[in-house]
Design a protein around this motif. Structure first.
Motif, PDB file in Angstrom:
ATOM      1  N   LEU A 183      -4.865  -9.423  -6.031  1.00 56.13           N
ATOM      2  CA  LEU A 183      -6.213  -9.200  -5.001  1.00 56.13           C
ATOM      3  C   LEU A 183      -7.238  -8.166  -5.314  1.00 56.13           C
ATOM      4  N   THR A 184      -8.442  -8.161  -5.130  1.00 54.16           N
ATOM      5  CA  THR A 184      -9.712  -6.613  -5.758  1.00 54.16           C
ATOM      6  C   THR A 184      -9.812  -5.583  -4.746  1.00 54.16           C
ATOM      7  N   PRO A 185      -9.551  -5.049  -4.591  1.00 49.94           N
ATOM      8  CA  PRO A 185     -10.602  -3.960  -3.238  1.00 49.94           C
ATOM      9  C   PRO A 185     -11.342  -4.416  -2.485  1.00 49.94           C
TER      10      PRO A 185
ATOM     11  N   ALA B  32     -10.656  -7.319  -0.744  1.00 56.70           N
ATOM     12  CA  ALA B  32     -10.457  -8.202  -0.342  1.00 56.70           C
ATOM     13  C   ALA B  32      -8.988  -8.582   0.727  1.00 56.70           C
ATOM     14  N   LEU B  33      -9.107  -9.442   1.403  1.00 54.41           N
ATOM     15  CA  LEU B  33      -8.743 -10.432   3.066  1.00 54.41           C
ATOM     16  C   LEU B  33      -8.125 -11.741   2.668  1.00 54.41           C
ATOM     17  N   ILE B  34      -6.844 -11.542   2.582  1.00 49.26           N
ATOM     18  CA  ILE B  34      -6.046 -12.949   2.715  1.00 49.26           C
ATOM     19  C   ILE B  34      -5.859 -13.187   4.197  1.00 49.26           C
ATOM     20  N   THR B  35      -6.676 -14.196   4.882  1.00 44.75           N
ATOM     21  CA  THR B  35      -6.566 -14.566   6.510  1.00 44.75           C
ATOM     22  C   THR B  35      -5.002 -15.266   6.437  1.00 44.75           C
ATOM     23  N   GLU B  36      -4.995 -14.767   7.700  1.00 48.62           N
ATOM     24  CA  GLU B  36      -3.324 -14.903   8.795  1.00 48.62           C
ATOM     25  C   GLU B  36      -3.120 -16.704   8.720  1.00 48.62           C
ATOM     26  N   HIS B  37      -1.945 -16.795   7.759  1.00 49.02           N
ATOM     27  CA  HIS B  37      -2.064 -18.649   7.908  1.00 49.02           C
ATOM     28  C   HIS B  37      -0.124 -18.901   7.527  1.00 49.02           C
ATOM     29  N   TYR B  38      -0.267 -19.997   7.646  1.00 44.03           N
ATOM     30  CA  TYR B  38       1.473 -20.224   7.483  1.00 44.03           C
ATOM     31  C   TYR B  38       1.731 -20.909   6.115  1.00 44.03           C
TER      32      TYR B  38
ATOM     33  N   PRO C 243      -1.957  -0.120  -5.600  1.00 47.14           N
ATOM     34  CA  PRO C 243      -2.400   0.854  -5.483  1.00 47.14           C
ATOM     35  C   PRO C 243      -2.355   1.294  -4.042  1.00 47.14           C
ATOM     36  N   PRO C 244      -3.012   1.933  -3.679  1.00 46.68           N
ATOM     37  CA  PRO C 244      -2.984   1.790  -1.858  1.00 46.68           C
ATOM     38  C   PRO C 244      -2.926   2.092  -1.492  1.00 46.68           C
ATOM     39  N   SER C 245      -2.770   1.589  -0.155  1.00 47.05           N
ATOM     40  CA  SER C 245      -3.793   0.689   1.530  1.00 47.05           C
ATOM     41  C   SER C 245      -3.862  -0.186   0.560  1.00 47.05           C
ATOM     42  N   CYS C 246      -2.725  -0.911   0.516  1.00 47.85           N
ATOM     43  CA  CYS C 246      -2.352  -2.660   0.128  1.00 47.85           C
ATOM     44  C   CYS C 246      -1.469  -3.296   1.592  1.00 47.85           C
ATOM     45  N   GLU C 247      -1.317  -4.040   1.715  1.00 49.06           N
ATOM     46  CA  GLU C 247      -0.010  -3.808   3.141  1.00 49.06           C
ATOM     47  C   GLU C 247       0.390  -5.929   2.642  1.00 49.06           C
ATOM     48  N   LEU C 248       1.228  -6.196   3.037  1.00 47.02           N
ATOM     49  CA  LEU C 248       1.755  -7.799   3.625  1.00 47.02           C
ATOM     50  C   LEU C 248       1.902  -7.678   5.254  1.00 47.02           C
TER      51      LEU C 248
ATOM     52  N   PHE D 202       6.272 -18.058   8.726  1.00 43.60           N
ATOM     53  CA  PHE D 202       5.941 -17.173   9.524  1.00 43.60           C
ATOM     54  C   PHE D 202       4.640 -16.954   9.706  1.00 43.60           C
ATOM     55  N   LEU D 203       3.902 -16.640  10.509  1.00 42.77           N
ATOM     56  CA  LEU D 203       2.222 -16.177  10.520  1.00 42.77           C
ATOM     57  C   LEU D 203       2.466 -15.430   9.508  1.00 42.77           C
ATOM     58  N   HIS D 204       1.282 -14.982   8.100  1.00 41.73           N
ATOM     59  CA  HIS D 204       1.269 -13.987   7.777  1.00 41.73           C
ATOM     60  C   HIS D 204      -0.383 -13.461   7.000  1.00 41.73           C
ATOM     61  N   ARG D 205      -0.471 -12.343   6.830  1.00 40.90           N
ATOM     62  CA  ARG D 205      -1.634 -12.331   5.916  1.00 40.90           C
ATOM     63  C   ARG D 205      -1.458 -10.698   4.633  1.00 40.90           C
ATOM     64  N   ALA D 206      -2.340 -11.216   4.253  1.00 46.55           N
ATOM     65  CA  ALA D 206      -2.753  -9.511   2.860  1.00 46.55           C
ATOM     66  C   ALA D 206      -3.855  -8.639   3.084  1.00 46.55           C
ATOM     67  N   PHE D 207      -4.088  -8.295   2.379  1.00 46.16           N
ATOM     68  CA  PHE D 207      -4.790  -6.890   2.400  1.00 46.16           C
ATOM     69  C   PHE D 207      -4.822  -5.841   1.866  1.00 46.16           C
ATOM     70  N   HIS D 208      -5.716  -5.227   0.565  1.00 45.06           N
ATOM     71  CA  HIS D 208      -6.323  -4.569  -0.423  1.00 45.06           C
ATOM     72  C   HIS D 208      -7.407  -3.818   0.176  1.00 45.06           C
ATOM     73  N   GLU D 209      -6.998  -3.050   0.895  1.00 44.30           N
ATOM     74  CA  GLU D 209      -8.326  -1.827   1.458  1.00 44.30           C
ATOM     75  C   GLU D 209      -8.778  -0.845   0.526  1.00 44.30           C
ATOM     76  N   GLY D 210      -8.010  -0.828  -0.830  1.00 44.34           N
ATOM     77  CA  GLY D 210      -8.122   0.419  -1.366  1.00 44.34           C
ATOM     78  C   GLY D 210      -9.889   0.306  -1.770  1.00 44.34           C
TER      79      GLY D 210
END
Length: 343
Positions: free
Chosen positions: A241-243, A245-251, A267-272, A293-301
Motif C-alpha cells: 500500500l502506497t502512502p 492508499a485506501l482499500i475500501t471495506e469488503h468481505y 510506516p506510521p499511520s497504517c491501520e487494518l 468480516f467486513l474489513h478495510r485497510a489504509f495508509h495515511e502516511g
C-alpha cells in the motif's frame, strides 16, 4: 314492443356502449396482469442479480459489492462462478467426494452446502462471506497468534528472508513498456492511492514465473502446516500500500480460513479495521484475522514514509477439522466448480 328506426338506433348505440365498456374493462385487467408480471420479473432479476458471486462469466460490466470492485477476470473464481447454480454444483461435488471417500465427519460441510443460500442471505452485515459459509465455527474479527502457533512462528522467523526477497522483486525495472510495475506485480483498484500485489499462489493456483523469482518464500510456504494450498480459498502474496492508499471495506469469500499478514515494512499511520476493530501491523510480527468480516485497510502516511508491505498467507481456521479440510479441498479444487457449457 314497437319497432322504429329510432328504437333500433338506440339499441345499436346501447350495444356499442356496452362493448366499449367491456373493452375498457378487459384492457384494464390486461394492463394489471402485465404490470404484475413486470414486477415479478423485476423482483426475480434483483434476487438473481444480487447473488454472492456477481454477474458470472457472461457479465459485461464490473460488479461492485460491499464497496469492493470485482475484477471480472476469467481466472477469478469469485467472478466466473455463476451464483444461481453454485449450490447445486457444491452439492454434486460433495456427493462425489462422499462416494469416493466417506460421509464420516461431513455433518457441518453437508449442512453448510445444503443451506448455503439461507446462510449467506441471513448473515449479519458485520460478517457475510460471499461464497461459502461453514456453520458452527467460532467467529471473531481477530485471532490470537496461538491458534496457529507453528506457522506464525515459522513466518516470523523467516522475516529477514522474506523482506530481502520482497526488495529483490520490488526494485526491478518495469516489466513492459508503458507499465510502471516490475514483472509479476498487479495493480488493484482503489478509490485513492496504489495497492499492488505479487502473487505466488492465486486462488489455489501457483504462478510459476513469480515462484521462480521467490524461491525462499516458496520454501517457507511448503513448510507451513495449515496453508490452504489446494483450493480456491488459498492465496499467498506480497501486498503493498502506497502512502495515501485506501482499500475500501469488503468481505472475503469464506469463513473457513484465517488471513495472516506478516509485517515487512510498516510506516506510521497504517491501520487494518476488521469488524469495526482497528489493529496496526508490526514489522516482523503476524496479524491473524477472519476476512469474512467486513474489513478495510489504509495508509495515511506521507510519501517520505514509504509503502506499507506485508506478506499475506491464507491459513485454515483452527476449528475446521482435518476431514472437513480434505472435503473442502476436493469441492473447491481450482476449476472443479466452473460452469462449463454443455455439462
Amino acid at each position: 314492443m314497437e319497432w322504429s328506426l329510432e328504437s333500433v338506433r338506440e339499441m345499436v348505440a346501447g350495444g356499442m356502449q356496452s362493448i366499449r365498456e367491456c373493452e375498457i374493462c378487459a384492457f384494464a385487467i390486461a394492463m394489471c396482469v402485465l404490470l404484475l408480471f413486470m414486477w415479478y420479473c423485476y423482483r426475480v432479476g434483483r434476487e438473481h442479480g444480487s447473488s454472492p458471486l456477481g454477474k458470472g462469466k457472461h457479465g459485461s460490466m464490473s460488479e461492485e459489492q460491499n464497496g469492493f470492485a470485482f475484477c471480472q477476470s476469467s481466472e477469478c473464481f469469485r467472478c466466473t462462478s455463476a451464483g444461481e447454480s453454485l449450490n447445486q454444483r457444491l452439492y454434486h461435488s460433495l456427493q462425489e467426494y462422499a462416494k469416493r471417500y466417506t460421509w464420516s465427519g461431513m455433518g457441518r460441510v453437508h449442512k453448510g452446502v445444503r443451506d448455503q443460500g439461507r446462510y449467506l442471505n441471513s448473515r449479519p452485515t458485520i460478517q457475510r462471506p460471499e461464497v461459502f459459509f461453514l456453520p458452527d465455527l467460532p467467529s471473531a474479527p481477530f485471532f490470537s497468534r496461538e491458534v496457529q502457533r507453528h506457522d506464525v512462528e515459522l513466518l516470523e522467523q523467516s522475516f529477514p528472508a522474506l523482506l530481502a526477497e520482497f526488495e529483490s522483486i520490488y526494485h526491478q525495472p518495469p516489466g513492459r513498456s508503458g507499465s510502471s510495475l516490475p514483472p509479476g506485480w498487479k495493480a488493484n483498484g482503489t478509490p485513492r492511492g496504489q495497492w499492488w500485489t505479487y502473487y505466488l499462489v492465486n486462488q489455489g493456483t501457483p504462478l510459476v514465473l513469480n515462484v521462480r523469482r521467490c524461491p525462499r518464500a516458496w520454501r517457507v510456504l511448503g513448510q507451513l502446516r495449515t496453508f490452504i494450498s489446494n483450493n480456491v480459498f488459498g492465496n499467498a502474496c506480497f501486498s503493498v500500500l502506497t502512502p495515501g492508499a485506501l482499500i475500501t471495506e469488503h468481505y472475503g469469500p469464506t469463513n473457513v480460513r484465517l488471513r495472516c499478514h506478516l509485517g515487512l515494512r510498516v510506516p506510521p499511520s497504517c491501520e487494518l479495521v476488521v469488524g469495526g476493530e482497528p489493529q496496526c501491523w508490526s514489522e516482523g510480527s503476524c496479524l491473524l484475522f477472519d476476512d469474512s468480516f467486513l474489513h478495510r485497510a489504509f495508509h495515511e502516511g506521507v510519501p517520505e514514509d514509504g509503502p506499507r508491505v506485508v506478506f499475506m498467507v491464507d491459513l485454515w481456521h483452527p476449528n475446521v477439522a482435518a476431514a472437513e479440510r480434505q472435503a473442502l479441498d476436493y469441492i473447491f479444487t481450482p476449476g472443479r466448480l466452473e460452469d462449463r457449457e454443455g455439462k
